[in-house]
Scaffold this motif. Sequence first.
Motif, short mmCIF file in Angstrom:
data_model
loop_
_atom_site.label_atom_id
_atom_site.label_comp_id
_atom_site.label_asym_id
_atom_site.label_seq_id
_atom_site.Cartn_x
_atom_site.Cartn_y
_atom_site.Cartn_z
N ASP A 269 0.83 -1.21 0.00
CA ASP A 269 0.00 0.00 0.00
C ASP A 269 0.86 1.26 0.00
OD1 ASP A 269 -2.27 -1.52 0.00
OD2 ASP A 269 -2.66 -1.33 2.15
N LYS B 88 2.30 1.75 -3.46
CA LYS B 88 1.21 2.15 -4.35
C LYS B 88 0.87 3.62 -4.15
CE LYS B 88 -3.00 0.70 -3.56
NZ LYS B 88 -4.20 -0.19 -3.47
N THR B 89 0.86 4.05 -2.89
CA THR B 89 0.59 5.45 -2.59
C THR B 89 1.66 6.36 -3.18
OG1 THR B 89 -0.59 4.92 -0.55
CG2 THR B 89 0.29 7.15 -0.74
N LEU C 22 3.33 5.77 -5.81
CA LEU C 22 3.11 5.81 -7.26
C LEU C 22 1.95 6.73 -7.61
CD1 LEU C 22 3.57 2.01 -8.02
CD2 LEU C 22 4.97 3.84 -8.97
N THR C 23 0.85 6.62 -6.88
CA THR C 23 -0.33 7.43 -7.22
C THR C 23 -0.09 8.91 -6.93
OG1 THR C 23 -1.28 6.96 -5.03
CG2 THR C 23 -1.95 5.53 -6.85
N ARG C 24 0.77 9.20 -5.98
CA ARG C 24 1.08 10.60 -5.67
C ARG C 24 2.15 11.19 -6.60
NH1 ARG C 24 1.48 10.48 1.00
NH2 ARG C 24 -0.77 10.34 1.39
N GLY C 25 2.74 10.34 -7.40
CA GLY C 25 3.77 10.84 -8.30
C GLY C 25 5.16 10.89 -7.70
#
Length: 245
Positions: free
Chosen positions: A18, A21-22, A24-27
Motif C-alpha cells: 500500500d 502504491k501510494t 506511485l499514485t502521488r507521483g
Amino acid sequence: MTDDFVSAPRSQTDVVIDGIKTMLTRGELGPGSRLPIEKDLAAQLGVSRGSLREGVRALATLGVLETRQGDGTYVTALDPRTLLSPLGFLADLQQPAHAADLLAVRRMLEAETVSLAATRLTDEELQQLDRTLGVVDTILENEPDMDLEGFIDADTEFHRIIARASGNPALAAIIDTLVGRTFRARLWRAITHRGSVRETQAEHRAILDELVRRDPARARIRMQVHLLGVEEFSAAHADEDPEAQ
C-alpha cells in the motif's frame, strides 16, 4: 463494537504494498524510478527490512517492480500488458470447462473494441487485416488438409490488430490475454466442425467490410454475431473436448 466488526490487522507486507502504491499514485515514484535504498524505505514505511523485501517481491510478481542485481529496485514501465498478466493465470484456471465464459467476456469487450477501431484504424492496419485474411484464404485452398493451427494463429492476429487499433492499451491487453487463452476451444471447434473455418472467414470478411466503411455500429453487430457463434459452440460441446474429460 463486537469482534465481528473489528477489521483484521494488516500484515507488514500489505503495508509495504500500500505504501509503494501510494508513492506511485502521488507521483513520488513513476515508471523507471529507482526505489530509495532498503534501509531508508523500510524506515519511511515503518516496517522491517524483511517485510519490505516480501512486499517488493510481491510487487515484482505483479509486474510493478523489478530488481536489478547489484543496482537496486526499479518501477517497471507499468505497461498494461504486464500489469494485467495475472488475468492470464485466472483464464488458465478457467480452462477448459468454462471456455464459454471467457468467450462471453471476449464478446462483450470486443464488440466495443471493434466499434472504437472503426474510426481509428489506419489504412496500413486495414491492409494488415486484409493480408491476415489472405493467409486464411490460402489455408482454405488446401481443404481438407487445412493447417488448422495456422488458421487459429491468423484468427488470433486478426482480433489483436483490431484490439490494438482501438487506441485503448488496457483494453487491448485484456483482449490479447483472452484471445490467447481461448486458443484450444477455437481449435477444437475447427477440428470437429470443419465448416466453421469457412464460416469464420466469412464473418471476418464481413467485419472487415464494416471497418473499411468506418461504420462502428455495424462493425459491433458483426463482431457480436461472430463471437456469439464461437461461444455457443463451446458451451454446447464442452464435454466433447478430450482435455475436458
